[in-house]
Design a protein around this motif. Structure first.
Motif, PDB file in Angstrom:
ATOM      1  N   LEU A  29       0.854  -1.202   0.000  1.00 15.97           N
ATOM      2  CA  LEU A  29       0.000   0.000   0.000  1.00 15.97           C
ATOM      3  C   LEU A  29       0.883   1.244   0.000  1.00 15.97           C
ATOM      4  O   LEU A  29       1.819   1.347   0.792  1.00 15.97           O
ATOM      5  CB  LEU A  29      -0.874   0.009   1.256  1.00 15.97           C
ATOM      6  N   GLU A  30       0.576   2.151  -0.904  1.00 13.10           N
ATOM      7  CA  GLU A  30       1.301   3.427  -0.955  1.00 13.10           C
ATOM      8  C   GLU A  30       0.298   4.568  -1.012  1.00 13.10           C
ATOM      9  O   GLU A  30      -0.448   4.697  -1.991  1.00 13.10           O
ATOM     10  CB  GLU A  30       2.120   3.496  -2.248  1.00 13.10           C
TER      11      GLU A  30
ATOM     12  N   ASP B 127      -3.583   1.843  -8.972  1.00 13.10           N
ATOM     13  CA  ASP B 127      -4.412   2.927  -8.444  1.00 13.10           C
ATOM     14  C   ASP B 127      -5.817   2.371  -8.174  1.00 13.10           C
ATOM     15  O   ASP B 127      -6.469   1.850  -9.084  1.00 13.10           O
ATOM     16  CB  ASP B 127      -4.490   4.046  -9.498  1.00 13.10           C
ATOM     17  N   VAL B 128      -6.249   2.446  -6.907  1.00 12.14           N
ATOM     18  CA  VAL B 128      -7.523   1.813  -6.563  1.00 12.14           C
ATOM     19  C   VAL B 128      -8.606   2.855  -6.243  1.00 12.14           C
ATOM     20  O   VAL B 128      -9.657   2.516  -5.712  1.00 12.14           O
ATOM     21  CB  VAL B 128      -7.370   0.845  -5.357  1.00 12.14           C
TER      22      VAL B 128
ATOM     23  N   PRO C 108     -15.976  -0.382  -2.662  1.00  9.32           N
ATOM     24  CA  PRO C 108     -15.471  -1.139  -1.508  1.00  9.32           C
ATOM     25  C   PRO C 108     -15.488  -2.657  -1.714  1.00  9.32           C
ATOM     26  O   PRO C 108     -14.517  -3.339  -1.376  1.00  9.32           O
ATOM     27  CB  PRO C 108     -16.410  -0.705  -0.378  1.00  9.32           C
ATOM     28  N   HIS C 109     -16.563  -3.219  -2.310  1.00  7.85           N
ATOM     29  CA  HIS C 109     -16.596  -4.684  -2.455  1.00  7.85           C
ATOM     30  C   HIS C 109     -15.577  -5.164  -3.491  1.00  7.85           C
ATOM     31  O   HIS C 109     -15.048  -6.270  -3.394  1.00  7.85           O
ATOM     32  CB  HIS C 109     -18.010  -5.175  -2.793  1.00  7.85           C
ATOM     33  N   GLU C 110     -15.278  -4.303  -4.471  1.00  9.20           N
ATOM     34  CA  GLU C 110     -14.254  -4.671  -5.458  1.00  9.20           C
ATOM     35  C   GLU C 110     -12.876  -4.685  -4.801  1.00  9.20           C
ATOM     36  O   GLU C 110     -12.021  -5.513  -5.117  1.00  9.20           O
ATOM     37  CB  GLU C 110     -14.260  -3.690  -6.633  1.00  9.20           C
ATOM     38  N   LEU C 111     -12.691  -3.765  -3.859  1.00 10.05           N
ATOM     39  CA  LEU C 111     -11.428  -3.738  -3.123  1.00 10.05           C
ATOM     40  C   LEU C 111     -11.260  -5.005  -2.297  1.00 10.05           C
ATOM     41  O   LEU C 111     -10.172  -5.572  -2.229  1.00 10.05           O
ATOM     42  CB  LEU C 111     -11.393  -2.528  -2.185  1.00 10.05           C
ATOM     43  N   VAL C 112     -12.350  -5.469  -1.672  1.00  6.53           N
ATOM     44  CA  VAL C 112     -12.280  -6.706  -0.884  1.00  6.53           C
ATOM     45  C   VAL C 112     -11.879  -7.849  -1.810  1.00  6.53           C
ATOM     46  O   VAL C 112     -10.988  -8.644  -1.495  1.00  6.53           O
ATOM     47  CB  VAL C 112     -13.620  -7.007  -0.183  1.00  6.53           C
TER      48      VAL C 112
END
Ligand code: ATP
Length: 245
Positions: free
Chosen positions: A7-8, A75-76, A81-85
């Motif tokens: 994570l950056e 780049d997120v 949020p559910h795609e990040l999970v």
């Protein structure tokens, strides 16, 4: 820092309700496989930082207005949020967000939405780390003790098989004995499952007991950072954050 960052966060600014600026050019990095502690007093912006990373700010009328957030090299900022999970980032929110009307088992099943493969082995893993949850598996989560609820919240993260867990104040409201127990398990999960963690805490001493690197923030900015061995020798950190002379 040694490993490449998972994570950056670079120079982010966060504004709530278009007017209240809370983060003011905040940067931090979590190297792969490590536990990084983010400390600071009430209202410094720690939870806001985690919500910025997991893209939850819009729920509170907030937004990242500048800077960038990269997770696993990508780049997120536009992922939901559910795609990040699904991509491997799980946020264990402050206050143990679990489903109080569902049983322990059902809470774990509800965390499988982010998975494609079978979850059975993950449930076994959760119960291996938290054997007392196993004995309470048929109990509704609302009836669990505070410590058990925190264990369940972390267990739900484990089901998703994340690469990075954002942990917001896991010690909140728990007795010193339980805090020690939970942090011992957090350290084991990090070491054995190779999960990186960004840990927000008010309890600096317990955070430093498990973290490799620490950031201290005040009023939306990082004011001190360094490897934990160095921070624990820093006179200001000892006095103001660790309560040692
Ligand atoms: P705590 O440990 O008390 O949660 P924190 O360091 O996590 O503190 P945040 O919760 O990120 O701090 O809050 C940082 C600042 O942003 C505070 O001044 C808070 O009042 C403000 N803030 C947080 N959420 C909102 C919101 N939804 N709308 C407006 N301001 C907010």
């Amino acid at each position: 820092m040694t490993a490449a960052p998972i994570l950056e966060v670079t120079n982010i600014e966060v504004i709530y309700k278009k007017t209240i600026q809370v983060l003011r050019g905040l940067s931090l990095a979590v190297p792969k496989g490590e536990i990084v502690a983010l400390l600071g007093s009430n209202g410094a912006g720690k939870s806001t930082t985690l919500k910025a990373v997991s893209n939850l700010l819009s729920l509170e009328n907030g937004a990242v207005s500048a800077g960038s957030i990269r997770f696993a090299g990508t780049d997120v900022s536009t992922l939901r949020p559910h795609e990040l999970v699904r991509s491997g980032l799980f946020h264990v929110m402050e206050g143990r967000r679990i489903f109080e009307d569902l049983t322990v088992d059902e809470n774990l099943v509800a965390a499988t939405y982010a998975r494609t493969g079978s979850a059975a082995a993950r449930f076994d893993l959760v119960y291996e780390y938290f054997p007392n949850l196993h004995t309470r598996r048929g109990v509704r989560a609302g009836y669990l003790s505070g410590g058990e609820q925190q264990m369940l919240a972390i267990g739900r993260a484990l089901v998703a098989e994340p690469q990075l867990i954002l942990l917001d104040e896991p010690s909140l409201g728990l007795s010193p004995k339980l805090v020690e127990e939970i942090f011992t398990i957090i350290a084991r999960i990090n070491a054995e499952q190779r999960v990186s963690m960004l840990l927000v805490e008010q309890n600096a001493a317990i955070a430093f007991a498990v973290a490799n690197y620490g950031y201290i923030m005040e009023s939306g900015r990082i004011v001190i950072d360094g490897p934990v061995e160095r921070l624990t020798r820093d006179q200001d950190v000892r006095e103001f954050y660790l309560g040692l002379g």
